[in-house]
Design an enzyme around this catalytic site. Structure first.
Site, PDB file in Angstrom:
ATOM      1  N   CYS A   9       4.424  -6.686   4.827  1.00 40.09           N
ATOM      2  CA  CYS A   9       3.694  -5.859   5.789  1.00 40.09           C
ATOM      3  C   CYS A   9       4.613  -5.648   6.991  1.00 40.09           C
ATOM      4  O   CYS A   9       5.764  -6.078   6.970  1.00 40.09           O
ATOM      5  CB  CYS A   9       2.339  -6.450   6.164  1.00 40.09           C
ATOM      6  SG  CYS A   9       2.373  -7.947   7.174  1.00 40.09           S
ATOM      7  N   ASN A  12       4.624  -9.437   9.135  1.00 39.54           N
ATOM      8  CA  ASN A  12       4.506 -10.689   8.385  1.00 39.54           C
ATOM      9  C   ASN A  12       3.685 -11.735   9.132  1.00 39.54           C
ATOM     10  O   ASN A  12       3.948 -12.921   9.060  1.00 39.54           O
ATOM     11  CB  ASN A  12       5.891 -11.239   8.017  1.00 39.54           C
ATOM     12  CG  ASN A  12       5.878 -12.347   6.972  1.00 39.54           C
ATOM     13  OD1 ASN A  12       6.736 -13.234   7.005  1.00 39.54           O
ATOM     14  ND2 ASN A  12       4.951 -12.340   6.043  1.00 39.54           N
ATOM     15  N   CYS A  14      -0.018 -10.880   9.479  1.00 36.66           N
ATOM     16  CA  CYS A  14      -1.420 -10.570   9.171  1.00 36.66           C
ATOM     17  C   CYS A  14      -1.628 -10.392   7.671  1.00 36.66           C
ATOM     18  O   CYS A  14      -2.053 -11.310   6.982  1.00 36.66           O
ATOM     19  CB  CYS A  14      -1.876  -9.305   9.913  1.00 36.66           C
ATOM     20  SG  CYS A  14      -1.886  -9.450  11.711  1.00 36.66           S
ATOM     21  N   ARG A  15      -1.307  -9.207   7.169  1.00 34.18           N
ATOM     22  CA  ARG A  15      -1.633  -8.880   5.789  1.00 34.18           C
ATOM     23  C   ARG A  15      -0.778  -9.590   4.758  1.00 34.18           C
ATOM     24  O   ARG A  15      -1.303 -10.124   3.775  1.00 34.18           O
ATOM     25  CB  ARG A  15      -1.538  -7.361   5.579  1.00 34.18           C
ATOM     26  CG  ARG A  15      -2.534  -6.587   6.419  1.00 34.18           C
ATOM     27  CD  ARG A  15      -2.253  -5.108   6.395  1.00 34.18           C
ATOM     28  NE  ARG A  15      -1.001  -4.827   7.098  1.00 34.18           N
ATOM     29  CZ  ARG A  15      -0.401  -3.642   7.102  1.00 34.18           C
ATOM     30  NH1 ARG A  15      -0.917  -2.633   6.424  1.00 34.18           N
ATOM     31  NH2 ARG A  15       0.713  -3.455   7.781  1.00 34.18           N
ATOM     32  N   SER A  16       0.524  -9.609   4.942  1.00 37.35           N
ATOM     33  CA  SER A  16       1.369 -10.206   3.897  1.00 37.35           C
ATOM     34  C   SER A  16       1.192 -11.719   3.772  1.00 37.35           C
ATOM     35  O   SER A  16       1.218 -12.228   2.647  1.00 37.35           O
ATOM     36  CB  SER A  16       2.844  -9.816   4.055  1.00 37.35           C
ATOM     37  OG  SER A  16       3.366 -10.190   5.300  1.00 37.35           O
ATOM     38  N   ASP A 125      -3.840  -2.524   8.581  1.00 36.06           N
ATOM     39  CA  ASP A 125      -3.370  -3.569   9.482  1.00 36.06           C
ATOM     40  C   ASP A 125      -4.487  -3.929  10.470  1.00 36.06           C
ATOM     41  O   ASP A 125      -4.902  -3.103  11.283  1.00 36.06           O
ATOM     42  CB  ASP A 125      -2.144  -3.076  10.237  1.00 36.06           C
ATOM     43  CG  ASP A 125      -1.443  -4.171  11.019  1.00 36.06           C
ATOM     44  OD1 ASP A 125      -1.999  -5.281  11.144  1.00 36.06           O
ATOM     45  OD2 ASP A 125      -0.315  -3.913  11.479  1.00 36.06           O
TER      46      ASP A 125
END
Length: 158
Positions: A9, A12, A14-16, A125
């Protein structure tokens, strides 16, 4: 032979990390831990060395995912070492396609293309959203997508 997955993401944090934690959990539940290695990284270097956003950590903890990795930025070697590199949105995919060296062995894939409805395939995001709702939604999308990917990969469809 161990297959390697890299979740990407923007930062690195939040999402990933959520996707990494969910994929590891999905693989463990399938009894396939010896067959897979999972990591995550960022497109940009703003958060290198930092823990994930406190809201991402809270969501993972709420779902019994123990996460300890720190943010890192993707590097050219990742395209040669990983079999699958997943972006969370179209901008991530554009960046990954731009960064990939000509001899990249990694398949560049949008995580949301696995198991999610077309209208839900972008894992947005949640960083600038208030509260935890965006992080929970990203988690739920990752649960579906990671399970669908693992099923397809196990069946040799990916």
């Amino acid at each position: 032979m161990v297959k390697k997955i890299l979740m990407i993401c923007l930062g690195n944090i939040c999402r990933s990390p959520i996707a990494e934690g969910v994929m590891i959990e999905t693989i463990e539940q399938a009894g396939a831990s010896a067959e897979w290695k999972v990591d995550s990284a960022a497109i940009g270097g703003w958060h290198v060395g930092n823990s994930p956003d406190h809201r991402a950590m809270k969501i993972m903890k709420n779902h019994n995912i123990d996460y300890k990795n720190k943010a890192r930025q993707i590097k050219k070697d990742d395209f040669l070492q990983f079999d699958y590199i997943f972006g969370m949105d179209d901008e991530n995919m554009d960046d990954l396609n731009r960064l990939a060296p000509a001899n990249s062995k990694a398949k560049l894939l949008l995580l949301g293309d696995f198991g999610l409805e077309k209208s839900e395939r972008i894992i947005e995001d949640p960083y600038y959203q208030r509260g935890d709702a965006g992080f929970e939604k990203a988690y739920q999308q990752c649960v579906v997508a990671c399970a669908a990917f693992l099923k397809d990969a196990t069946a040799g469809k990916v």
